[in-house]
Write a protein that holds these residues in place. Structure first.
Motif, PDB file in Angstrom:
ATOM      1  N   ARG A  13      -3.338  -0.588  -7.153  1.00  0.00           N
ATOM      2  CA  ARG A  13      -2.046  -1.198  -7.435  1.00  0.00           C
ATOM      3  C   ARG A  13      -0.954  -0.307  -6.868  1.00  0.00           C
ATOM      4  O   ARG A  13      -1.034   0.908  -6.946  1.00  0.00           O
ATOM      5  CB  ARG A  13      -1.849  -1.350  -8.939  1.00  0.00           C
ATOM      6  N   THR A  14       0.038  -0.931  -6.308  1.00  0.00           N
ATOM      7  CA  THR A  14       1.190  -0.165  -5.851  1.00  0.00           C
ATOM      8  C   THR A  14       2.442  -0.747  -6.497  1.00  0.00           C
ATOM      9  O   THR A  14       2.490  -1.924  -6.845  1.00  0.00           O
ATOM     10  CB  THR A  14       1.346  -0.217  -4.315  1.00  0.00           C
ATOM     11  N   PHE A  15       3.412   0.099  -6.645  1.00  0.00           N
ATOM     12  CA  PHE A  15       4.653  -0.296  -7.282  1.00  0.00           C
ATOM     13  C   PHE A  15       5.807   0.227  -6.434  1.00  0.00           C
ATOM     14  O   PHE A  15       5.699   1.283  -5.808  1.00  0.00           O
ATOM     15  CB  PHE A  15       4.753   0.299  -8.700  1.00  0.00           C
ATOM     16  N   PRO A  16       6.920  -0.493  -6.415  1.00  0.00           N
ATOM     17  CA  PRO A  16       8.071   0.030  -5.682  1.00  0.00           C
ATOM     18  C   PRO A  16       8.565   1.317  -6.345  1.00  0.00           C
ATOM     19  O   PRO A  16       8.604   1.420  -7.567  1.00  0.00           O
ATOM     20  CB  PRO A  16       9.112  -1.087  -5.787  1.00  0.00           C
ATOM     21  N   VAL A  17       8.890   2.287  -5.520  1.00  0.00           N
ATOM     22  CA  VAL A  17       9.306   3.590  -6.014  1.00  0.00           C
ATOM     23  C   VAL A  17      10.576   4.024  -5.307  1.00  0.00           C
ATOM     24  O   VAL A  17      10.696   3.881  -4.098  1.00  0.00           O
ATOM     25  CB  VAL A  17       8.197   4.651  -5.758  1.00  0.00           C
ATOM     26  N   GLU A  18      11.505   4.524  -6.075  1.00  0.00           N
ATOM     27  CA  GLU A  18      12.694   5.160  -5.503  1.00  0.00           C
ATOM     28  C   GLU A  18      12.552   6.646  -5.745  1.00  0.00           C
ATOM     29  O   GLU A  18      12.255   7.077  -6.853  1.00  0.00           O
ATOM     30  CB  GLU A  18      13.968   4.649  -6.181  1.00  0.00           C
ATOM     31  N   LYS A  19      12.766   7.444  -4.691  1.00  0.00           N
ATOM     32  CA  LYS A  19      12.625   8.892  -4.804  1.00  0.00           C
ATOM     33  C   LYS A  19      14.000   9.529  -4.849  1.00  0.00           C
ATOM     34  O   LYS A  19      14.897   9.152  -4.108  1.00  0.00           O
ATOM     35  CB  LYS A  19      11.849   9.446  -3.612  1.00  0.00           C
ATOM     36  N   TYR A  20      14.131  10.525  -5.715  1.00  0.00           N
ATOM     37  CA  TYR A  20      15.370  11.281  -5.827  1.00  0.00           C
ATOM     38  C   TYR A  20      15.044  12.755  -5.627  1.00  0.00           C
ATOM     39  O   TYR A  20      14.126  13.274  -6.254  1.00  0.00           O
ATOM     40  CB  TYR A  20      16.015  11.076  -7.208  1.00  0.00           C
ATOM     41  N   PHE A  21      15.776  13.395  -4.737  1.00  0.00           N
ATOM     42  CA  PHE A  21      15.578  14.805  -4.458  1.00  0.00           C
ATOM     43  C   PHE A  21      16.886  15.548  -4.677  1.00  0.00           C
ATOM     44  O   PHE A  21      17.966  15.005  -4.452  1.00  0.00           O
ATOM     45  CB  PHE A  21      15.137  15.011  -2.996  1.00  0.00           C
ATOM     46  N   ALA A  22      16.774  16.815  -5.052  1.00  0.00           N
ATOM     47  CA  ALA A  22      17.963  17.652  -5.186  1.00  0.00           C
ATOM     48  C   ALA A  22      18.527  17.906  -3.786  1.00  0.00           C
ATOM     49  O   ALA A  22      17.772  18.133  -2.835  1.00  0.00           O
ATOM     50  CB  ALA A  22      17.604  18.968  -5.868  1.00  0.00           C
ATOM     51  N   LYS A  23      19.819  17.850  -3.657  1.00  0.00           N
ATOM     52  CA  LYS A  23      20.451  18.072  -2.355  1.00  0.00           C
ATOM     53  C   LYS A  23      20.447  19.545  -1.975  1.00  0.00           C
ATOM     54  O   LYS A  23      20.469  19.901  -0.808  1.00  0.00           O
ATOM     55  CB  LYS A  23      21.874  17.531  -2.376  1.00  0.00           C
TER      56      LYS A  23
ATOM     57  N   VAL B 170      13.227  23.132 -13.995  1.00  0.00           N
ATOM     58  CA  VAL B 170      12.944  22.385 -15.223  1.00  0.00           C
ATOM     59  C   VAL B 170      14.243  21.793 -15.763  1.00  0.00           C
ATOM     60  O   VAL B 170      14.316  20.598 -16.065  1.00  0.00           O
ATOM     61  CB  VAL B 170      12.250  23.259 -16.291  1.00  0.00           C
ATOM     62  N   ASP B 171      15.285  22.611 -15.834  1.00  0.00           N
ATOM     63  CA  ASP B 171      16.579  22.127 -16.318  1.00  0.00           C
ATOM     64  C   ASP B 171      17.127  21.043 -15.389  1.00  0.00           C
ATOM     65  O   ASP B 171      17.665  20.037 -15.858  1.00  0.00           O
ATOM     66  CB  ASP B 171      17.567  23.289 -16.433  1.00  0.00           C
ATOM     67  N   ALA B 172      16.964  21.226 -14.092  1.00  0.00           N
ATOM     68  CA  ALA B 172      17.434  20.220 -13.133  1.00  0.00           C
ATOM     69  C   ALA B 172      16.691  18.898 -13.322  1.00  0.00           C
ATOM     70  O   ALA B 172      17.291  17.821 -13.265  1.00  0.00           O
ATOM     71  CB  ALA B 172      17.265  20.731 -11.705  1.00  0.00           C
ATOM     72  N   ALA B 173      15.388  18.973 -13.572  1.00  0.00           N
ATOM     73  CA  ALA B 173      14.597  17.757 -13.805  1.00  0.00           C
ATOM     74  C   ALA B 173      15.043  17.061 -15.083  1.00  0.00           C
ATOM     75  O   ALA B 173      15.163  15.829 -15.123  1.00  0.00           O
ATOM     76  CB  ALA B 173      13.111  18.101 -13.873  1.00  0.00           C
ATOM     77  N   VAL B 174      15.305  17.840 -16.120  1.00  0.00           N
ATOM     78  CA  VAL B 174      15.757  17.275 -17.396  1.00  0.00           C
ATOM     79  C   VAL B 174      17.083  16.544 -17.199  1.00  0.00           C
ATOM     80  O   VAL B 174      17.261  15.406 -17.657  1.00  0.00           O
ATOM     81  CB  VAL B 174      15.890  18.380 -18.472  1.00  0.00           C
ATOM     82  N   LYS B 175      18.017  17.188 -16.505  1.00  0.00           N
ATOM     83  CA  LYS B 175      19.320  16.560 -16.249  1.00  0.00           C
ATOM     84  C   LYS B 175      19.167  15.280 -15.440  1.00  0.00           C
ATOM     85  O   LYS B 175      19.841  14.286 -15.706  1.00  0.00           O
ATOM     86  CB  LYS B 175      20.237  17.538 -15.521  1.00  0.00           C
ATOM     87  N   GLN B 176      18.265  15.272 -14.442  1.00  0.00           N
ATOM     88  CA  GLN B 176      18.065  14.084 -13.616  1.00  0.00           C
ATOM     89  C   GLN B 176      17.438  12.956 -14.427  1.00  0.00           C
ATOM     90  O   GLN B 176      17.824  11.792 -14.286  1.00  0.00           O
ATOM     91  CB  GLN B 176      17.195  14.414 -12.403  1.00  0.00           C
ATOM     92  N   VAL B 177      16.487  13.282 -15.296  1.00  0.00           N
ATOM     93  CA  VAL B 177      15.876  12.265 -16.161  1.00  0.00           C
ATOM     94  C   VAL B 177      16.948  11.619 -17.029  1.00  0.00           C
ATOM     95  O   VAL B 177      17.019  10.388 -17.138  1.00  0.00           O
ATOM     96  CB  VAL B 177      14.753  12.873 -17.039  1.00  0.00           C
ATOM     97  N   LEU B 178      17.798  12.431 -17.630  1.00  0.00           N
ATOM     98  CA  LEU B 178      18.848  11.885 -18.488  1.00  0.00           C
ATOM     99  C   LEU B 178      19.843  11.052 -17.689  1.00  0.00           C
ATOM    100  O   LEU B 178      20.276   9.996 -18.149  1.00  0.00           O
ATOM    101  CB  LEU B 178      19.564  13.008 -19.231  1.00  0.00           C
ATOM    102  N   ALA B 179      20.189  11.506 -16.492  1.00  0.00           N
ATOM    103  CA  ALA B 179      21.123  10.747 -15.657  1.00  0.00           C
ATOM    104  C   ALA B 179      20.541   9.380 -15.297  1.00  0.00           C
ATOM    105  O   ALA B 179      21.225   8.359 -15.378  1.00  0.00           O
ATOM    106  CB  ALA B 179      21.458  11.538 -14.392  1.00  0.00           C
TER     107      ALA B 179
END
Length: 167
Positions: free
Chosen positions: A49-59, A66-75
């Motif tokens: 199975r495949t699903f559409p995915v949007e990727k987000y990377f830090a600029k 870890v903190d950056a990932a937490v902030k991105q999850v919340l955003a």
């Protein structure tokens, strides 16, 4: 050490016709691998199975990923339309730390109340978020929870090591 092992395995197979090797992989170039072992083996492709995915990377590089990932999850959770979130971390400790930090920050955004028996939490003004860790040492029954659909109105967030790449 894998390349040495494969070379030895190829030599053993040339002497032991009774020995069969089965290789499974979601990312392996099967034809090249088959050719390395003499080209006679069948290749089976089993669609997944495949699903559409949007990727987000830090600029830019971040000091505390870890903190950056937490902030991105919340955003994403607070600003984007419905859809699940998958976060890749480097190891089990980072997975557990990230899950704990996300849960803590969601709780600090308002008064936390339990939401059913599924482990999701909701806060005043914050949509419910179901946090699911995923790593190889996690018991199988907990690993399979990532495949269950979240209840209506609950966003699922899987925080995983690369074990989830092919799941």
């Amino acid at each position: 050490h894998t390349d040495v092992l494969l070379g030895l395995l190829r030599r053993v197979l040339s002497r032991r016709r009774d020995l069969k090797v089965i290789v499974t992989s979601a990312t392996l170039n099967a034809e090249a691998f088959r050719d390395f072992f003499g080209g006679a083996a069948p290749v089976f492709k089993i669609p997944g199975r495949t699903f559409p995915v949007e990727k987000y990377f830090a600029k830019t590089p971040c000091e505390d990923y870890v903190d950056a990932a937490v902030k991105q999850v919340l955003a994403i959770h607070l600003s984007y339309p419905p859809g699940d979130i998958l976060v890749f971390m480097t190891g089990q400790e980072d997975v557990e730390t990230t899950c704990a930090a996300v849960a803590d920050r969601v709780a600090r955004l308002g008064e936390t109340t339990a939401h059913g028996g599924d482990g999701a939490t909701t806060t005043s003004g914050v949509p419910p978020l179901l946090l699911l860790p995923m790593y190889s040492q996690l018991p199988a029954d907990l690993q399979t929870k990532i495949f269950d659909a979240a209840d209506e109105g609950i966003r699922k967030c899987v925080v995983s090591t690369n074990v989830a790449e092919t799941s």
